[in-house]
Write a protein that holds these residues in place. Structure first.
Motif, short mmCIF file in Angstrom:
data_model
loop_
_atom_site.label_atom_id
_atom_site.label_comp_id
_atom_site.label_asym_id
_atom_site.label_seq_id
_atom_site.Cartn_x
_atom_site.Cartn_y
_atom_site.Cartn_z
N LYS A 136 14.32 -3.09 -5.21
CA LYS A 136 13.47 -3.93 -6.03
C LYS A 136 12.13 -4.24 -5.37
O LYS A 136 11.16 -4.59 -6.04
N GLN A 137 12.06 -4.13 -4.06
CA GLN A 137 10.82 -4.46 -3.36
C GLN A 137 9.77 -3.34 -3.44
O GLN A 137 8.63 -3.52 -3.02
N PHE A 138 10.15 -2.19 -4.00
CA PHE A 138 9.23 -1.06 -4.13
C PHE A 138 8.98 -0.81 -5.61
O PHE A 138 9.86 -0.30 -6.32
N PRO A 139 7.81 -1.17 -6.12
CA PRO A 139 7.58 -1.15 -7.57
C PRO A 139 7.88 0.18 -8.24
O PRO A 139 8.43 0.20 -9.34
N ARG A 140 7.57 1.29 -7.59
CA ARG A 140 7.78 2.58 -8.25
C ARG A 140 9.27 2.91 -8.35
O ARG A 140 9.75 3.38 -9.39
N ALA A 141 10.02 2.68 -7.27
CA ALA A 141 11.47 2.93 -7.31
C ALA A 141 12.17 1.94 -8.23
O ALA A 141 13.10 2.31 -8.96
N ASP A 142 11.72 0.70 -8.21
CA ASP A 142 12.30 -0.32 -9.08
C ASP A 142 12.12 0.05 -10.55
O ASP A 142 13.06 0.00 -11.35
N ALA A 143 10.90 0.46 -10.90
CA ALA A 143 10.63 0.84 -12.29
C ALA A 143 11.41 2.07 -12.71
O ALA A 143 11.76 2.24 -13.88
N SER A 178 0.73 6.90 -12.46
CA SER A 178 1.50 6.73 -13.69
C SER A 178 2.67 7.70 -13.80
O SER A 178 3.35 7.73 -14.82
N THR A 179 2.93 8.48 -12.74
CA THR A 179 4.02 9.45 -12.76
C THR A 179 5.34 8.74 -12.50
O THR A 179 5.60 8.31 -11.37
N PRO A 180 6.21 8.59 -13.50
CA PRO A 180 7.43 7.78 -13.31
C PRO A 180 8.41 8.35 -12.30
O PRO A 180 9.19 7.61 -11.70
N SER A 181 8.37 9.66 -12.10
CA SER A 181 9.33 10.29 -11.19
C SER A 181 8.95 10.14 -9.72
O SER A 181 9.77 10.39 -8.84
N TRP A 182 7.70 9.75 -9.46
CA TRP A 182 7.20 9.68 -8.08
C TRP A 182 7.54 8.30 -7.50
O TRP A 182 6.90 7.31 -7.80
N VAL A 183 8.59 8.24 -6.65
CA VAL A 183 9.11 6.96 -6.19
C VAL A 183 8.89 6.71 -4.71
O VAL A 183 8.88 5.56 -4.26
N GLY A 184 8.76 7.76 -3.91
CA GLY A 184 8.66 7.58 -2.47
C GLY A 184 7.75 8.60 -1.83
O GLY A 184 7.28 9.55 -2.48
N TYR A 185 7.52 8.43 -0.54
CA TYR A 185 6.58 9.26 0.21
C TYR A 185 7.23 9.64 1.53
O TYR A 185 7.66 8.77 2.29
N ILE A 186 7.32 10.93 1.82
CA ILE A 186 7.83 11.34 3.12
C ILE A 186 6.67 11.39 4.10
O ILE A 186 5.67 12.09 3.88
N PRO A 189 0.32 5.82 -0.84
CA PRO A 189 -0.12 5.08 -2.04
C PRO A 189 0.72 3.83 -2.28
O PRO A 189 1.92 3.79 -1.97
N GLU A 190 0.12 2.85 -2.83
CA GLU A 190 0.77 1.57 -3.08
C GLU A 190 1.97 1.73 -4.01
O GLU A 190 1.93 2.51 -4.96
N GLY A 191 3.03 1.01 -3.71
CA GLY A 191 4.21 0.97 -4.58
C GLY A 191 5.31 1.94 -4.23
O GLY A 191 6.41 1.86 -4.78
N LEU A 192 5.04 2.89 -3.29
CA LEU A 192 6.03 3.88 -2.90
C LEU A 192 6.76 3.44 -1.64
O LEU A 192 6.17 2.84 -0.74
N PHE A 193 8.05 3.76 -1.54
CA PHE A 193 8.73 3.53 -0.28
C PHE A 193 8.42 4.67 0.69
O PHE A 193 8.06 5.77 0.29
N LYS A 194 8.56 4.38 1.98
CA LYS A 194 8.22 5.34 3.04
C LYS A 194 9.51 5.87 3.66
O LYS A 194 10.39 5.10 4.05
N TYR A 195 9.56 7.17 3.77
CA TYR A 195 10.74 7.84 4.33
C TYR A 195 10.30 8.82 5.42
O TYR A 195 9.23 9.43 5.32
N ALA A 196 11.11 8.96 6.46
CA ALA A 196 10.88 9.98 7.47
C ALA A 196 12.22 10.49 7.96
O ALA A 196 13.22 9.75 7.99
N ASN A 197 12.24 11.75 8.36
CA ASN A 197 13.41 12.35 8.98
C ASN A 197 13.07 12.68 10.43
O ASN A 197 11.97 13.15 10.74
#
Length: 421
Positions: free
Chosen positions: A50-57, A123-131, A157-165
């Motif tokens: 819920k804290q990440f607007p894009r993933a939450d939406a 506005s791309t609904p499928s774009w939720v996070g950033y590696i 970009p604002e609203g995306l969660f950040k991921y790294a491997n």
């Protein structure tokens, strides 16, 4: 019983070169959940998103959602979309530059990465996070790696969660614990490491050398249990800053080495399923498939797609195994997405306990090094059910004196049980 979070934090502090601050040394007291059992500390489950607007939406906070990721793929038709969805894939990292995000948007699928072309925007609904990047710890010296990640993190970009491997180096004692801790905790909202235990040369090396934060014995190295132990080690690193984030697990769907001389075979269908489920038992919040076969006689840059388009593809059994276990996870997502309870069913059983809608769910496998065979699983007090349903297997087991017995034929065998409270 001491909190597992406290144990993880204590282990992390003992290994850290700089030690822990006084605030880190005092983890919150354990919480008590259903059946009067201690709850396993977690990052918050579905609520975390819920804290990440894009993933939450996009619905990532839905308790029925569990991310299963294809690492580098390609979609160019509805038939390919349908095939991937039937496999249980719902998220992608890595696509060709020509890929159109509309394939994801219109099919309830998701993208973690950058804007690879103009179809990816705010506005791309499928774009939720950033590696941020892959295996920075294996390609940079620690200080340079941190600078690199900090720069990438500032550009998300604002609203995306950040991921790294990261590589498994962050879970070994050769790297300074302080550097590993900074990598794992400094830049991400979701983190994973990769170590393809069934197919990398490490397990067969002579002499065998293990410097793992959570020790991996050679006799049980090439087993499903090593994937769960990887999750335990990553949680120790993650707990070091006193807060938790979702941990994801990489599993090879064919092979994990690109060294032709070291190729020693592909992962089997049963081991693949076991590796995935053992990761879930050890609190993995997402599964990523290394979707390439870079050595051996069955090479390919997109294993899932090759299984679709090539009749008699040599990796068909592995892909079907991924389909089976992925869909089992999706069917149980609302259970898996609840907070686990601490309970020892049997010292030789590797287990996870959940309570959901009036039932207890027990996920069980053999512990590292255990011989296949029968295990008696003692149920916690407060369970009234007289029979245990074995999910996905169309059978039931009687409960006698608060326990039941089942067989585990292989090191990678798993069962999921449901019993009325």
């Amino acid at each position: 019983m001491k909190s597992m979070f406290a144990l993880a934090l204590a282990a992390a502090c003992a290994l850290a070169l700089a030690g822990c601050t006084s605030s880190q040394a005092e983890p919150p007291p354990p919480s008590i959940g259903p059946l009067g059992l201690e709850q396993i500390p977690w990052e918050g489950g579905p609520e975390y998103w819920k804290q990440f607007p894009r993933a939450d939406a996009a619905g990532w906070d839905d308790p029925s959602f569990f991310p299963i990721v294809a690492w580098y793929n390609g979609i160019s038709s509805q038939e390919e979309v349908d095939f991937d969805k039937a496999l249980g894939i719902n998220t992608y990292i890595g696509m060709p530059a020509s890929f159109d995000a509309a394939w994801l948007d219109s099919n309830g699928l998701y993208w973690i990465g950058g804007a690879i072309n103009g179809t990816f925007n705010a506005s791309t609904p499928s774009w939720v996070g950033y590696i941020l990047d892959d295996e920075v710890d294996g390609r940079f010296e620690p200080e340079a790696g941190r600078e690199h990640l900090a720069q990438l993190s500032s550009e998300v970009p604002e609203g995306l969660f950040k991921y790294a491997n990261f590589t498994y180096m962050v879970l070994e004692n050769d790297m300074a614990a302080s550097d590993s801790q900074k990598y794992v905790n400094g830049y991400t909202d979701v983190v994973s490491v990769d170590k393809y235990w069934y197919t990398i040369p490490h397990c067969a090396a002579e002499p065998y050398r293990d410097v793992s934060l959570v020790p991996i014995k050679q006799e049980s190295c090439r087993t499903a249990s090593s994937y769960g132990q990887t999750m335990d080690a990553l949680r120790q690193r993650d707990a070091q800053d006193g807060k938790l984030q979702p941990l994801w697990q990489f599993v090879e769907n064919m092979g994990g080495t690109d060294n032709e001389a070291a190729f020693d075979g592909y992962i089997g269908a049963g081991p693949l399923r076991g590796a995935v489920m053992n990761s879930v038992i050890h609190e993995a919040r997402g599964i990523l498939y290394f979707n390439q076969a870079l050595s051996g006689p069955c090479k390919g840059g997109n294993v899932f797609r090759m299984a679709q388009v090539h009749v008699g593809y040599c990796g068909a059994r592995q892909v079907d195994a991924a389909r089976i276990v992925n869909n089992q996870i999706h069917q149980l997502a609302q259970v898996i997405n609840t907070q686990s309870l601490a309970f020892e069913f049997n010292a030789r059983a590797d287990t996870m306990l959940k309570v959901h809608q009036g039932h207890a769910y027990v996920f069980a496998m053999p512990v590292p090094g255990a011989e296949p065979g029968q295990l008696q699983l003692q149920l916690p007090e407060g369970i009234s059910g007289r029979t245990v349903e074995v999910l996905f297997e169309d059978r039931q087991i009687p409960v006698e004196n608060g326990a039941f017995v089942d067989s585990f034929d292989h090191e990678y065998s798993y069962h999921v049980y449901k019993v009325k409270l």
